[in-house]
Write a protein that holds these residues in place. Structure first.
Motif, PDB file in Angstrom:
ATOM      1  N   TRP A 159      -0.817  -3.465   2.123  1.00  0.00           N
ATOM      2  CA  TRP A 159      -2.236  -2.957   1.718  1.00  0.00           C
ATOM      3  C   TRP A 159      -2.774  -4.263   0.770  1.00  0.00           C
ATOM      4  CZ3 TRP A 159      -4.502   1.218   2.947  1.00  0.00           C
ATOM      5  CH2 TRP A 159      -5.387   1.497   1.921  1.00  0.00           C
ATOM      6  N   LEU A 211      -4.780   6.912  -3.171  1.00  0.00           N
ATOM      7  CA  LEU A 211      -4.183   6.248  -2.300  1.00  0.00           C
ATOM      8  C   LEU A 211      -2.786   6.960  -2.040  1.00  0.00           C
ATOM      9  CD1 LEU A 211      -4.454   2.574  -3.760  1.00  0.00           C
ATOM     10  CD2 LEU A 211      -5.620   3.720  -1.721  1.00  0.00           C
ATOM     11  N   MET A 256       0.315   4.339   4.618  1.00  0.00           N
ATOM     12  CA  MET A 256      -0.719   4.188   3.264  1.00  0.00           C
ATOM     13  C   MET A 256      -2.111   4.161   3.856  1.00  0.00           C
ATOM     14  SD  MET A 256      -0.356   1.412   0.367  1.00  0.00           S
ATOM     15  CE  MET A 256      -1.016   1.843  -1.180  1.00  0.00           C
ATOM     16  N   ARG A 257      -2.741   5.102   3.026  1.00  0.00           N
ATOM     17  CA  ARG A 257      -4.230   5.521   3.351  1.00  0.00           C
ATOM     18  C   ARG A 257      -4.949   5.847   2.009  1.00  0.00           C
ATOM     19  NH1 ARG A 257      -7.765   6.278   7.607  1.00  0.00           N
ATOM     20  NH2 ARG A 257      -9.413   7.815   7.247  1.00  0.00           N
ATOM     21  N   ARG A 258      -6.365   5.527   2.017  1.00  0.00           N
ATOM     22  CA  ARG A 258      -6.939   6.215   0.918  1.00  0.00           C
ATOM     23  C   ARG A 258      -7.614   7.406   1.352  1.00  0.00           C
ATOM     24  NH1 ARG A 258     -11.190   3.163  -2.890  1.00  0.00           N
ATOM     25  NH2 ARG A 258     -12.447   4.845  -3.572  1.00  0.00           N
ATOM     26  N   ALA A 279      -7.105   5.844  -6.532  1.00  0.00           N
ATOM     27  CA  ALA A 279      -7.773   4.642  -5.654  1.00  0.00           C
ATOM     28  C   ALA A 279      -8.473   3.813  -6.781  1.00  0.00           C
ATOM     29  CB  ALA A 279      -8.472   5.095  -4.651  1.00  0.00           C
TER      30      ALA A 279
END
Length: 216
Positions: free
Chosen positions: A138, A187, A28-30, A55
Motif C-alpha cells: 500500500w 481502509l 487491502m482496499r479503500r 482513510a
C-alpha cells in the motif's frame, strides 16, 4: 451465546467490486462512506483476520475495547457498530449469516506460533506477516506500529468461566457471509488466515471473496 442470522438483500451481480482472496493471502482496499462491504466464506470455517483504519487519518483505527464496551457484548454480529480508538462509528454490521465473530483472539504471528504450538512452527506464515506485506504494498507509511487488535471474522473463540480463550472448531459454513456499511471512508486490511495448527479453519485454509456495493 445464541447467534443472530440476518440475510442481505444485496445481490452479487450488483456489486461494484468483487475479488477472491486466496488462502493465506492479504488484501487491502479503500471503502468509502455509505458503501457496503461483504466478506464471503466460500468453503466454510475460514478465519478472516481484519483491521480497519480511517482513510483520512490512519491514526484512527478499529478499537476492540470501545466496540465491546458500547455494545455490552464480546461477540460481533448484526447491529454491532465497529468503533474507532476515538469512539467514532467506523462500520455497522448490517447482515450476518454466520451469527458470531471474535474480536479477542488476535492474529497469529511467528511468536504466537512458537508459544502455542512448537518452536519449529515459528517460521510458518502468519497473519501478522500478511498484514505487513499488504501495508508495504500500500506504501502510505504504515507499518508494524499500526497493527492493533483485530477482528477474526467467522472464528469461534469462546471465553471460559475463568476468563481464558479457547480456539474451537469454526461455526461458519460454505456460503456464509458478514456484511458491513461504512460509516466513514475506511481502509480495510485483511489477512485470510494461513493457520494450520488450530481448528479455527478445520486445519485447512481456504479462499474467501470480498464484495463491495455502492450506496443504495
Amino acid at each position: 451465546m445464541s447467534t443472530t442470522v440476518t440475510e442481505s438483500r444485496l445481490t452479487p451481480d450488483a456489486a461494484v467490486f468483487r475479488e477472491v482472496v486466496p488462502a493465506g493471502e492479504p488484501f487491502m482496499r479503500r471503502v468509502t462512506k455509505g458503501q457496503v462491504f461483504r466478506i464471503l466464506d466460500l468453503e466454510g470455517n475460514q478465519a478472516v483476520d481484519t483491521l480497519f483504519y480511517s482513510a483520512v487519518d490512519p491514526e484512527e483505527r478499529y478499537d476492540a475495547n470501545n466496540t465491546i464496551r458500547e455494545q455490552g457484548n464480546i461477540y460481533l454480529t448484526t447491529g454491532t457498530v465497529l468503533r474507532s480508538n476515538e469512539g467514532n462509528p467506523m462500520l455497522t454490521i448490517v447482515a450476518d449469516t454466520c451469527g458470531r465473530h471474535d474480536t479477542l483472539g488476535g492474529a497469529c504471528s511467528a511468536e504466537s506460533n512458537t508459544v502455542r504450538y512448537a518452536l519449529e512452527k515459528r517460521h510458518m506464515h502468519s497473519c501478522r506477516d500478511s498484514f505487513l506485506l499488504a501495508l508495504a504494498e500500500w506504501d502510505n507509511g504504515m507499518g508494524k506500529r499500526d497493527l492493533s487488535s483485530n477482528i477474526n471474522f467467522f472464528m469461534n473463540v469462546p471465553v471460559t468461566p475463568a476468563g481464558g480463550l479457547t480456539f474451537e472448531d469454526g461455526i461458519s459454513e460454505a456460503g456464509r457471509y458478514v456484511e458491513m456499511r461504512a460509516e466513514m471512508d475506511v481502509l480495510v486490511l485483511i489477512s485470510n488466515c494461513p493457520q494450520l495448527n488450530n481448528p479455527c479453519n478445520a486445519y485447512n485454509p481456504t479462499p474467501v471473496e470480498v464484495l463491495v456495493w455502492d450506496p443504495q
